[in-house]
Design a protein around this motif. Sequence first.
Motif, short mmCIF file in Angstrom:
data_model
loop_
_atom_site.label_atom_id
_atom_site.label_comp_id
_atom_site.label_asym_id
_atom_site.label_seq_id
_atom_site.Cartn_x
_atom_site.Cartn_y
_atom_site.Cartn_z
N ALA A 44 0.83 -1.21 0.00
CA ALA A 44 0.00 0.00 0.00
C ALA A 44 0.87 1.26 0.00
N ALA A 45 1.96 1.23 0.76
CA ALA A 45 2.85 2.38 0.82
C ALA A 45 3.56 2.59 -0.52
N PHE A 46 3.94 1.50 -1.17
CA PHE A 46 4.70 1.59 -2.42
C PHE A 46 3.81 1.90 -3.62
N ARG A 47 2.66 1.21 -3.70
CA ARG A 47 1.81 1.33 -4.88
C ARG A 47 0.78 2.46 -4.79
N ARG A 48 0.43 2.87 -3.58
CA ARG A 48 -0.62 3.88 -3.38
C ARG A 48 -1.87 3.52 -4.18
N PRO A 49 -2.53 2.40 -3.86
CA PRO A 49 -3.70 1.95 -4.61
C PRO A 49 -4.89 2.89 -4.41
N ASP A 50 -5.89 2.71 -5.25
CA ASP A 50 -7.10 3.52 -5.14
C ASP A 50 -8.07 2.97 -4.10
N VAL A 51 -8.04 1.66 -3.89
CA VAL A 51 -8.87 1.00 -2.88
C VAL A 51 -8.09 -0.20 -2.35
N VAL A 52 -8.28 -0.51 -1.07
CA VAL A 52 -7.74 -1.72 -0.46
C VAL A 52 -8.90 -2.63 -0.07
N THR A 74 -2.68 7.17 5.70
CA THR A 74 -3.45 7.25 4.46
C THR A 74 -4.95 7.14 4.73
N GLN A 75 -5.72 7.81 3.90
CA GLN A 75 -7.18 7.70 3.95
C GLN A 75 -7.70 6.92 2.74
N VAL A 76 -6.86 6.05 2.17
CA VAL A 76 -7.30 5.23 1.05
C VAL A 76 -8.57 4.47 1.46
N PRO A 77 -9.59 4.40 0.59
CA PRO A 77 -10.79 3.65 0.93
C PRO A 77 -10.46 2.18 1.19
N VAL A 78 -11.00 1.64 2.27
CA VAL A 78 -10.75 0.25 2.65
C VAL A 78 -12.09 -0.49 2.76
N LEU A 79 -12.21 -1.55 1.97
CA LEU A 79 -13.35 -2.46 2.06
C LEU A 79 -12.91 -3.70 2.81
N VAL A 80 -13.47 -3.92 3.99
CA VAL A 80 -13.14 -5.10 4.78
C VAL A 80 -13.94 -6.28 4.26
N LEU A 81 -13.23 -7.35 3.97
CA LEU A 81 -13.84 -8.59 3.48
C LEU A 81 -13.59 -9.66 4.54
N THR A 82 -14.65 -10.21 5.10
CA THR A 82 -14.46 -11.10 6.24
C THR A 82 -15.47 -12.24 6.25
#
Length: 228
Positions: A44-52, A74-82
């Motif tokens: 995440a730090a290296f690629r700076r994705p649009d969503v995690v 970071t405030q990158v949008p995070v979708l938790v999948l569980t």
Amino acid sequence: MNAAPEILIIDDERQIRRLLTLTLQEAGYRTRESENGRLGIGEAAFRRPDVVILDLGLPDMHGLDVLKELREWTQVPVLVLTAKDREDDKIAALDAGADDYLTKPFGSGELLARLRVMLRRSAQGPEPTAFKLRNVSVDLTSRLVVKDGEEVHLTGKEYAILRLLLQHQGKVLTHRQLLREVWGPQNEEDTHYLRVHMTHLRQKLGDTDPENRMIRAESSLGYRIVPE
């Protein structure tokens, strides 16, 4: 030509990563994969994705700890999948900074719809101050709420609830988050306050159809305003 949004998948299950990758790439997204939390944070730090997309059950660290580390910078949008479907787990994820959650097994259509909402919200740039919800318009600058051309008079608490939901359109705000922001940290458990004010707010906005709510209750977790 703008590059397609990049989605970082942090999940230790190879089959889930493969399923997500195929689904996302077919929908036009670029993807990256990490099999544990520490690798995911580095990616995440290296690629700076649009969503995690983040699994909670990781082998090296809890997904909530990954989320908390991400939220430090970071405030990158995070979708938790569980696979955990207990309300407590979902509330903990949302309180820790997740933008949304999805329970395994999941449908690809719902996954893609939730991603579209998150990407729209993150692409808005400066926070909007004017909102339109069916026959209701809200101007946060002037604190003006109008329904069918008539001004709607809200109490301070009702307006604060509406403002928070609008500023986080599409995102679930937990009962605890709303109570903390509107009533203060000493009232985080007083959900009856929130229920009473939410009932009055919905009545004033004309949001009374339980099958077609503007403000939707999320399985006893909290509330969200769903953009049309």
